[in-house]
Design a protein around this motif. Structure first.
Motif, PDB file in Angstrom:
ATOM      1  N   LYS A 229       9.374  52.451  85.207  1.00 20.81           N
ATOM      2  CA  LYS A 229       9.965  52.180  86.222  1.00 20.81           C
ATOM      3  C   LYS A 229       9.448  52.424  87.740  1.00 20.81           C
ATOM      4  O   LYS A 229       9.600  51.741  88.577  1.00 20.81           O
TER       5      LYS A 229
ATOM      6  N   ILE B  44       9.639  58.118  92.908  1.00 23.16           N
ATOM      7  CA  ILE B  44      10.164  56.353  93.045  1.00 23.16           C
ATOM      8  C   ILE B  44       9.962  55.881  94.402  1.00 23.16           C
ATOM      9  O   ILE B  44       9.459  54.756  94.638  1.00 23.16           O
TER      10      ILE B  44
ATOM     11  N   ILE C 181       7.103  49.207  88.209  1.00 29.00           N
ATOM     12  CA  ILE C 181       7.867  48.199  88.572  1.00 29.00           C
ATOM     13  C   ILE C 181       8.305  48.272  90.163  1.00 29.00           C
ATOM     14  O   ILE C 181       8.186  47.421  90.928  1.00 29.00           O
ATOM     15  N   SER C 182       8.530  49.737  90.529  1.00 34.19           N
ATOM     16  CA  SER C 182       8.923  49.963  91.788  1.00 34.19           C
ATOM     17  C   SER C 182       7.909  49.685  92.932  1.00 34.19           C
ATOM     18  O   SER C 182       8.063  48.951  93.986  1.00 34.19           O
TER      19      SER C 182
ATOM     20  N   LYS D 210      12.227  62.926  90.349  1.00 37.38           N
ATOM     21  CA  LYS D 210      11.756  61.846  89.631  1.00 37.38           C
ATOM     22  C   LYS D 210      12.322  60.463  90.870  1.00 37.38           C
ATOM     23  O   LYS D 210      11.429  59.484  91.145  1.00 37.38           O
ATOM     24  N   GLN D 211      13.338  60.580  91.551  1.00 39.03           N
ATOM     25  CA  GLN D 211      13.920  59.683  92.618  1.00 39.03           C
ATOM     26  C   GLN D 211      12.995  59.645  93.903  1.00 39.03           C
ATOM     27  O   GLN D 211      12.599  58.641  94.313  1.00 39.03           O
TER      28      GLN D 211
ATOM     29  N   ASN E  16       9.443  55.045  79.920  1.00 42.02           N
ATOM     30  CA  ASN E  16      10.475  54.308  80.567  1.00 42.02           C
ATOM     31  C   ASN E  16      10.315  54.746  82.117  1.00 42.02           C
ATOM     32  O   ASN E  16      10.471  53.855  82.900  1.00 42.02           O
ATOM     33  N   TYR E  17      10.303  55.963  82.294  1.00 38.64           N
ATOM     34  CA  TYR E  17      10.070  56.528  83.716  1.00 38.64           C
ATOM     35  C   TYR E  17       8.643  55.850  84.289  1.00 38.64           C
ATOM     36  O   TYR E  17       8.930  55.665  85.410  1.00 38.64           O
TER      37      TYR E  17
ATOM     38  N   GLY F 274      16.514  49.622  94.072  1.00 37.55           N
ATOM     39  CA  GLY F 274      17.591  49.065  93.613  1.00 37.55           C
ATOM     40  C   GLY F 274      18.756  49.298  94.361  1.00 37.55           C
ATOM     41  O   GLY F 274      20.067  49.238  93.532  1.00 37.55           O
TER      42      GLY F 274
ATOM     43  N   THR G  86       7.332  45.812  92.979  1.00 40.34           N
ATOM     44  CA  THR G  86       8.318  45.259  93.420  1.00 40.34           C
ATOM     45  C   THR G  86       8.367  45.194  95.373  1.00 40.34           C
ATOM     46  O   THR G  86       8.428  44.145  95.580  1.00 40.34           O
TER      47      THR G  86
END
Length: 114
Positions: free
Chosen positions: A11, A89, A14-15, A85-86, A7-8, A62, A18
């Motif tokens: 993400k 991203i 997708i980041s 993790k943030q 999932n990470y 987001g 995007t």
């Protein structure tokens, strides 16, 4: 645990795409608008791509307030893995925005400063 990693990774991917898509789509549509109002579309496309970088990053993560709240919550509770993790991203979103800008510059034959 393995599903959480998948999932990470999803993400993160997708980041990247995007922020890449915000730059690409915004610059191309902005160039079309420049053509419609009589400005030089290629010059405007490159200028718009440079100006959209921060907004591409914000849209990819987001929203800024959620990220800052997550930083605050995890910092005070000592959860450093969530902060890392943030940060990853955000860095990946920056890479996506930069890649989109470089692609626009390459497509318009604008001088590339690597």
């Amino acid at each position: 645990m393995e599903e959480s990693i998948a999932n990470y990774v999803a993400k993160v991917v997708i980041s990247f795409f995007t922020s890449f898509g915000v730059i690409l789509g915004g610059a191309i549509i902005g160039g079309l608008a420049a053509f419609l109002v009589g400005k030089a579309p290629i010059l405007e496309t490159v200028k718009i791509a440079d100006q959209l970088k921060i907004w591409a990053i914000v849209s990819a993560i987001g929203g800024t307030f959620d990220t800052f709240n997550l930083f605050e919550r995890n910092f005070f509770h000592g959860v450093s893995t969530e902060i890392i993790k943030q940060i990853i991203i955000i860095l990946v979103a920056m890479a996506g925005a930069n890649t989109g800008t470089l692609l626009i510059k390459w497509l318009t034959q604008e001088s590339l400063n690597l």
